[in-house]
Design a protein around this motif. Structure first.
Motif, PDB file in Angstrom:
ATOM      1  N   UNK A  50       0.813  -1.211   0.000  1.00  0.00           N
ATOM      2  CA  UNK A  50       0.000   0.000   0.000  1.00  0.00           C
ATOM      3  C   UNK A  50       0.844   1.258   0.000  1.00  0.00           C
ATOM      4  N   UNK A  51       0.512   2.137  -0.909  1.00  0.00           N
ATOM      5  CA  UNK A  51       1.056   3.489  -0.935  1.00  0.00           C
ATOM      6  C   UNK A  51      -0.010   4.383  -0.324  1.00  0.00           C
ATOM      7  N   UNK A  59      -7.039  14.972   3.981  1.00  0.00           N
ATOM      8  CA  UNK A  59      -7.506  13.685   3.460  1.00  0.00           C
ATOM      9  C   UNK A  59      -6.308  12.820   3.075  1.00  0.00           C
ATOM     10  N   UNK A  60      -6.582  11.562   2.778  1.00  0.00           N
ATOM     11  CA  UNK A  60      -5.516  10.692   2.307  1.00  0.00           C
ATOM     12  C   UNK A  60      -6.033   9.806   1.183  1.00  0.00           C
ATOM     13  N   UNK A  61      -5.100   9.341   0.373  1.00  0.00           N
ATOM     14  CA  UNK A  61      -5.407   8.451  -0.739  1.00  0.00           C
ATOM     15  C   UNK A  61      -4.529   7.215  -0.597  1.00  0.00           C
ATOM     16  N   UNK A  62      -5.078   6.054  -0.961  1.00  0.00           N
ATOM     17  CA  UNK A  62      -4.324   4.813  -0.905  1.00  0.00           C
ATOM     18  C   UNK A  62      -4.334   4.141  -2.275  1.00  0.00           C
ATOM     19  N   UNK A  63      -3.194   3.530  -2.588  1.00  0.00           N
ATOM     20  CA  UNK A  63      -3.022   2.809  -3.845  1.00  0.00           C
ATOM     21  C   UNK A  63      -2.342   1.480  -3.559  1.00  0.00           C
ATOM     22  N   UNK A  86      -5.972   2.314  -7.528  1.00  0.00           N
ATOM     23  CA  UNK A  86      -6.602   2.946  -6.370  1.00  0.00           C
ATOM     24  C   UNK A  86      -7.128   1.832  -5.465  1.00  0.00           C
ATOM     25  N   UNK A  87      -6.811   1.917  -4.180  1.00  0.00           N
ATOM     26  CA  UNK A  87      -7.101   0.831  -3.244  1.00  0.00           C
ATOM     27  C   UNK A  87      -8.573   0.474  -3.156  1.00  0.00           C
ATOM     28  N   UNK A  88      -9.447   1.475  -3.180  1.00  0.00           N
ATOM     29  CA  UNK A  88     -10.867   1.160  -2.987  1.00  0.00           C
ATOM     30  C   UNK A  88     -11.536   0.537  -4.212  1.00  0.00           C
TER      31      UNK A  88
END
Length: 133
Positions: A50-51, A59-63, A86-88
């Motif tokens: 995970x990045x 906010x944050x974003x996950x990849x 994109x993680x989601x």
């Protein structure tokens, strides 16, 4: 207000991200590494994982990222990765099924074993990310 730095995420197919961030947690081949404003220069091999990017607005974003390299130089983080998503958007059930299939494969040796281990590492990382999003 926290100071930002530029972050770019690139795959062979496209540039997924090019924006200012406050903090980045990157999946190096040997564990997570944190990056903040004015980090010392570095070049690191990426693993599967995970990045996480924390943005200036809180906010944050996950990849999910898989393989490649990350470079920090002159307050710019550049991630060149074989794959990113994109993680989601990752399905936990699909990824768990893929992992179960890989785990059921018979024992191997040599190059085939090395490729199988990489596939397992990738699948485990994707399952873990999907479970948290």
């Amino acid at each position: 207000m926290a100071t930002t730095f530029q972050c770019t995420l690139v795959t062979p197919a496209e540039k997924l991200l090019d924006e200012k961030v406050v903090y980045a947690s990157i999946p190096a081949h040997d564990g997570q590494i944190g990056v903040e404003h004015l980090r010392a220069p570095m070049l690191v091999k990426l693993g599967y994982g995970q990045l996480r990017l924390d943005l200036a607005d809180g906010s944050s974003e996950q990849y999910f990222v898989g393989g490649g390299f990350a470079q920090v130089k002159d307050d710019v983080l550049t991630l060149l990765t074989d794959e990113a998503e994109v993680a989601n958007t990752i399905s936990a059930s699909d990824e768990q099924q893929n992992l179960d299939t890989l785990l059921a494969k018979p024992a191997m040796s040599g190059f085939e074993l090395e490729q199988h281990q990489k596939s397992l590492d990738r699948a485990r990382a994707r399952v873990e990310i999907a479970k948290h999003h």
